[in-house]
Design an enzyme around this catalytic site. Structure first.
Site, PDB file in Angstrom:
ATOM      1  N   CYS A  33      26.161 -25.661  63.294  1.00 42.88           N
ATOM      2  CA  CYS A  33      25.095 -24.659  63.131  1.00 42.88           C
ATOM      3  C   CYS A  33      24.817 -23.904  64.424  1.00 42.88           C
ATOM      4  CB  CYS A  33      23.812 -25.323  62.647  1.00 42.88           C
ATOM      5  SG  CYS A  33      23.152 -26.514  63.824  1.00 42.88           S
ATOM      6  N   CYS A 103      20.631 -33.183  61.825  1.00 43.18           N
ATOM      7  CA  CYS A 103      19.809 -32.499  62.834  1.00 43.18           C
ATOM      8  C   CYS A 103      19.168 -33.506  63.787  1.00 43.18           C
ATOM      9  CB  CYS A 103      18.726 -31.671  62.168  1.00 43.18           C
ATOM     10  SG  CYS A 103      19.334 -30.589  60.865  1.00 43.18           S
TER      11      CYS A 103
HETATM   12 FE1  FES Z   1      21.259 -27.140  63.181  1.00 41.51          FE
HETATM   13 FE2  FES Z   1      19.407 -28.517  61.958  1.00 41.51          FE
HETATM   14  S1  FES Z   1      20.618 -26.935  61.108  1.00 41.51           S
HETATM   15  S2  FES Z   1      20.203 -28.836  63.937  1.00 41.51           S
END
Ligand code: FES
Length: 127
Positions: A33, A103
């Site tokens: 991400c 996360c």
């Molecule tokens: Fe990247 Fe949560 S979506 S740390």
């Protein structure tokens, strides 16, 4: 979707910022991400983490877990802090949705990086 505790720590994150003359620094990123977490710790002569600050550029779960991990380790020994995992952080927040469990790795990993950085510096100073 998120517990009250997650929302509270996301809306009012604790211990955000930097530490002057930090003892150890840890930074990790999630390659999927792109989120990044940066942690700084101040360790006293008794191996107690007397201060900890963070900056996280990430999602709500990443910010909430970062905030929670700082509350969990402040005032604790390095040995106690090393035992913190992404699972214990998520549990302290009354759980995270399964798709958001990754996360919480950021917070635990950045903490462990900061401790390792401190240990490496201490070892280098004693040689
Ligand atoms: Fe990247 Fe949560 S979506 S740390």
């Amino acid at each position: 979707m998120y517990s009250q505790k997650v929302m509270d720590h996301f809306m009012n994150p604790r211990n955000v910022g930097k530490i002057d003359l930090a003892s150890g620094v840890g930074e990790v990123g999630n390659p999927v991400c792109g989120d990044i977490m940066h942690i700084e710790i101040k360790v006293n002569d008794d191996d107690i983490i007397e201060d900890i600050k963070f900056n996280t550029f990430g999602c709500a779960a990443a910010i909430a877990t970062s905030s929670m991990v700082t509350e969990m380790v402040k005032g604790k020994t390095l040995a106690e802090a090393e035992r913190i995992t992404n699972r214990t952080v998520a549990e302290a927040l009354d759980g995270l949705p399964e798709v958001k469990m990754h996360c919480s790795n950021l917070a635990a990993d950045a903490l462990h990086e900061a401790i390792k950085d401190y240990m490496d510096k201490r070892q280098a100073a004693s040689v």
